[in-house]
Design a protein around this motif. Sequence first.
Motif, short mmCIF file in Angstrom:
data_model
loop_
_atom_site.label_atom_id
_atom_site.label_comp_id
_atom_site.label_asym_id
_atom_site.label_seq_id
_atom_site.Cartn_x
_atom_site.Cartn_y
_atom_site.Cartn_z
N ARG A 1 1.56 4.36 -3.04
CA ARG A 1 1.38 5.78 -2.75
C ARG A 1 2.63 6.63 -3.02
O ARG A 1 2.51 7.85 -3.17
N GLU B 1 2.53 11.10 -0.36
CA GLU B 1 2.61 11.50 -1.77
C GLU B 1 3.50 12.73 -2.00
O GLU B 1 4.35 12.71 -2.90
N ARG C 1 0.84 -1.20 0.00
CA ARG C 1 0.00 0.00 0.00
C ARG C 1 0.88 1.26 0.00
O ARG C 1 0.60 2.23 -0.73
#
Length: 253
Positions: free
Chosen positions: A83, A140, A79
């Motif tokens: 990102r 991010e 995950r």
Amino acid sequence: MIDFSAFSFADLIPFILIGFAAQLVDGAMGMAFGTIASTMLISIGVPPAVASARVHAVEVFTTGVSGISHIIHRNLDWRLFARIVIPGVIGGVLGAYVLTEVPADTARPIVLGYLAAIGLYLLWRGIHHEHEEKKPKIIEPLGLAGGFLDAAGGGGWGAIVTSNLLVQGANPRKVIGTVNTAEFFLTVTISATFLATLGWEAVGAATVGLLIGGILAAPLGAYLAKRVPPNPLMIMVGIVLTATSIYGIWRAL
């Protein structure tokens, strides 16, 4: 293309050693291949843009082997990977373009000063506190900044992204494996951008030695990242980050 007849194996030995040491540190701690290799190339007179192009050409292969090794050792948070990889690639393209157009010498001491401060903080935290795992919140923008500065400065993706994720409380082993694997996609994009703007002549023969040493060290670095406990790992990251940043500041000034 590279003229392989223009150099001998003896010419490659120093670069093999540099590549091996840089990738061993990078694979185990999630940073420093680009910083170490770029610093060495620039110190022997290679222009910054050319040095960055050569290092990223090598990293296409070393990060590929390192990423596979980290996947095998289950050092990834998928995950987190999703990102950081896309913002990282976007930042890498922008940074590579900027470096080929505008000198990055002014910004480099500022960035290195910031990294040295992060390194000292990680060193202090690793000595005085047990690592408390938390889910990182700023991801991010970190990937975007890391990709940009990595291309513009010849290295720094791991130093910026790994160190900041550790400061936010992420698991050190997962961070190192994830950041190293995402770096493969970043370096492919950066290398393609450099080749499009500088041509194949920028790659040079010295990259062969860095490539050999880096590939040999990549599996060992991933294994060390799996075996070393969080606090000693954070201390080692802090030492490497602080030392390389201070050396870079000294050279820049």
